[in-house]
Design a protein around this motif. Structure first.
Motif, PDB file in Angstrom:
ATOM      1  N   GLN A 101      69.536  39.849  20.364  1.00 40.32           N
ATOM      2  CA  GLN A 101      69.901  38.960  21.470  1.00 40.32           C
ATOM      3  C   GLN A 101      69.580  39.604  22.820  1.00 40.32           C
ATOM      4  O   GLN A 101      69.092  38.929  23.730  1.00 40.32           O
ATOM      5  N   LYS A 104      65.805  39.318  23.457  1.00 42.42           N
ATOM      6  CA  LYS A 104      65.374  37.966  23.828  1.00 42.42           C
ATOM      7  C   LYS A 104      65.809  37.571  25.227  1.00 42.42           C
ATOM      8  O   LYS A 104      65.188  36.714  25.851  1.00 42.42           O
ATOM      9  N   THR A 105      66.862  38.180  25.718  1.00 42.02           N
ATOM     10  CA  THR A 105      67.387  37.774  27.022  1.00 42.02           C
ATOM     11  C   THR A 105      67.034  38.740  28.151  1.00 42.02           C
ATOM     12  O   THR A 105      67.328  38.460  29.312  1.00 42.02           O
ATOM     13  N   PHE A 111      62.191  35.388  26.322  1.00 43.42           N
ATOM     14  CA  PHE A 111      63.117  34.389  26.852  1.00 43.42           C
ATOM     15  C   PHE A 111      62.432  33.029  26.987  1.00 43.42           C
ATOM     16  O   PHE A 111      62.981  31.994  26.588  1.00 43.42           O
ATOM     17  N   VAL A 255      76.789  34.529  30.356  1.00 43.70           N
ATOM     18  CA  VAL A 255      75.358  34.377  30.623  1.00 43.70           C
ATOM     19  C   VAL A 255      75.181  33.853  32.044  1.00 43.70           C
ATOM     20  O   VAL A 255      75.935  32.983  32.484  1.00 43.70           O
ATOM     21  N   MET A 271      67.256  35.088  33.226  1.00 44.91           N
ATOM     22  CA  MET A 271      68.604  35.032  32.667  1.00 44.91           C
ATOM     23  C   MET A 271      69.071  36.436  32.333  1.00 44.91           C
ATOM     24  O   MET A 271      68.283  37.384  32.276  1.00 44.91           O
ATOM     25  N   TYR A 273      72.227  38.186  29.629  1.00 45.87           N
ATOM     26  CA  TYR A 273      73.378  38.050  28.743  1.00 45.87           C
ATOM     27  C   TYR A 273      74.375  39.127  29.161  1.00 45.87           C
ATOM     28  O   TYR A 273      74.582  40.121  28.488  1.00 45.87           O
TER      29      TYR A 273
END
Length: 420
Positions: A101, A104-105, A111, A255, A271, A273
């Motif tokens: 995670q 990906k963020t 993303f 987020v 973004m 997280y």
């Protein structure tokens, strides 16, 4: 939720972490701050600190054992997320995000790929091989950096070689992203808080940028809440974003997202997280008793965000009005800062996070990224008119001069006229 007698290890000691230390102390928690920068701001507020590189997991592990820590916290920048995850794995402590995670963020290419999978809009992207044939202006940035570092706006092909080089230098993987420059489009800030699989939209505001520094990434001048575009977002995009986070297993944590809006569609471009640099939980704590920092501390210590149901207080349509005002400085050595005490005494002001002190240098190397920020000031008011007056009074009150007597505040900041 109180945790009397527990010890929290905090990775990162910038001025942002002062709020973390103070929140933890109010929860009965002893705080240990770790950061490689000697005398960094939060070290003066914590119960103990270490001048240690936060990438040195083995040394962090030794500190954790020595101090008998019960949890690990990090926020406000991507740099310490992977260290926190690795240290929690080593200590068998809870951490709200998995390694996958986090990848990906924090990686902008991953993303964008994730957003496309769930039908969430992203900024149009170009390939490096097509630089001579694409419409300008464009923006070139690292795929995996943060804090607006390594970003350039190019108005012609001739400007791109230097911009590509700069972006690669700021990327750990030497990957870059080339996108349409969305100057002129409105920008919105979006926050979600997650609790046991409930994906809750908690804050939605308008971002205003300072465009005075030509060729550099526009820097945040203010975040204003709530946004006039919230109804359109709820209609067009919110459901897909909630589904994306839920199906990606992001069931706890917070987020923040930054998105362009062209009047009809939203185009996500950033973004995290984690808690965002906008410090959204500071005004939300006052407005609706919602505190991201408190919940992430809870999770670090017991694997649970809160004993209360956060859906009862997460409400982006609240009645109050708020503004996070950012002051951007030119390079130079700060000789004098005047007016901050008067601004802090204003009834609308609830917080000032100050990044530079008198005598410190704003180096040329930070020009074009968030390292130019003198401070972030949070205001809360009952109406747009009251908020406008507070922002304009703050702008008129603050003075920053260099050791050579020059005004260091970059023009083009948020003047409050849009608050109506």
């Amino acid at each position: 939720m109180r945790h009397d007698g527990k010890t929290l290890l905090i990775l990162g000691a910038t001025a942002y972490s002062i709020n973390v230390v103070e929140t933890a102390r109010n929860m009965g928690i002893r705080t240990i701050v770790v950061d490689p920068v000697k005398n960094n701001a939060a070290k003066k507020h914590a119960d103990a600190y270490y001048d240690v590189d936060t990438k040195d997991i083995d040394t962090l592990y030794e500190i954790a054992l020595k101090e008998k820590i019960d949890g690990v916290f990090t926020g406000y920048s991507d740099v310490n997320l992977f260290s926190a995850r690795a240290l929690c794995d080593k200590l068998n402590l809870p951490f709200y995000a998995t390694y996958e995670q986090l990848k990906k963020t924090t990686d902008k290419l991953l993303f964008k790929e994730m957003c496309r999978k769930y039908g969430v809009g992203t900024v149009p992207q170009y390939e490096e091989a097509d630089l001579q044939n694409i419409p300008y202006p464009i923006i070139i940035k690292p795929a995996d950096s943060y804090g607006s570092k390594g970003i350039s706006v190019c108005y012609s092909y001739e400007e791109t070689p230097e911009a590509v080089k700069k972006a690669r230098e700021y990327s750990k993987t030497e990957q870059i992203i080339i996108e349409k420059y969305m100057g002129g489009y409105d920008v919105v800030n979006i926050d979600y808080v997650m609790q046991d699989g409930k994906i809750l939209l908690s804050n939605f505001g308008d971002r205003y940028v300072n465009t005075a520094q030509k060729g550099l990434s526009p820097l945040t001048a203010a975040g204003v809440y709530p946004s006039k575009y919230l109804p359109k977002y709820l209609e067009k995009t919110n459901a897909n974003v909630q589904r994306m986070f839920y199906e990606e297993g992001m069931h706890n944590g917070t987020v923040f997202i930054q998105s362009f809006f062209d009047g009809e569609e939203f185009y996500f471009f950033e973004m995290g997280y984690r808690t965002g640099g906008g410090q959204g939980s500071i005004p939300l704590k006052v407005i609706c008793d919602l505190d991201y920092v408190e919940y992430l501390i809870n999770y670090a210590l017991c694997g649970k965000m809160s004993e209360k149901d956060l859906s009862l207080c997460a409400n982006p349509t609240y009645d109050k009005r708020s503004c996070a005002l950012v002051v951007i400085l030119r390079s130079g050595v700060i000789g004098k800062i005047e007016g901050l005490a008067e601004i802090a005494a204003m009834p609308e002001n609830i917080n000032i996070t100050q990044f530079y002190q008198e005598g410190e240098e704003v180096k040329q190397t930070v020009i074009g990224n968030l390292g130019q920020s003198l401070c972030r000031m949070h205001f809360v008011a009952d109406s747009w008119e009251e908020l406008k007056k507070a922002v304009q009074k703050a702008n008129a009150t603050l003075k920053v001069t260099s050791t050579t007597g020059e005004n260091m505040i970059v023009p083009g900041g948020f003047d409050g006229e849009a608050l109506c």
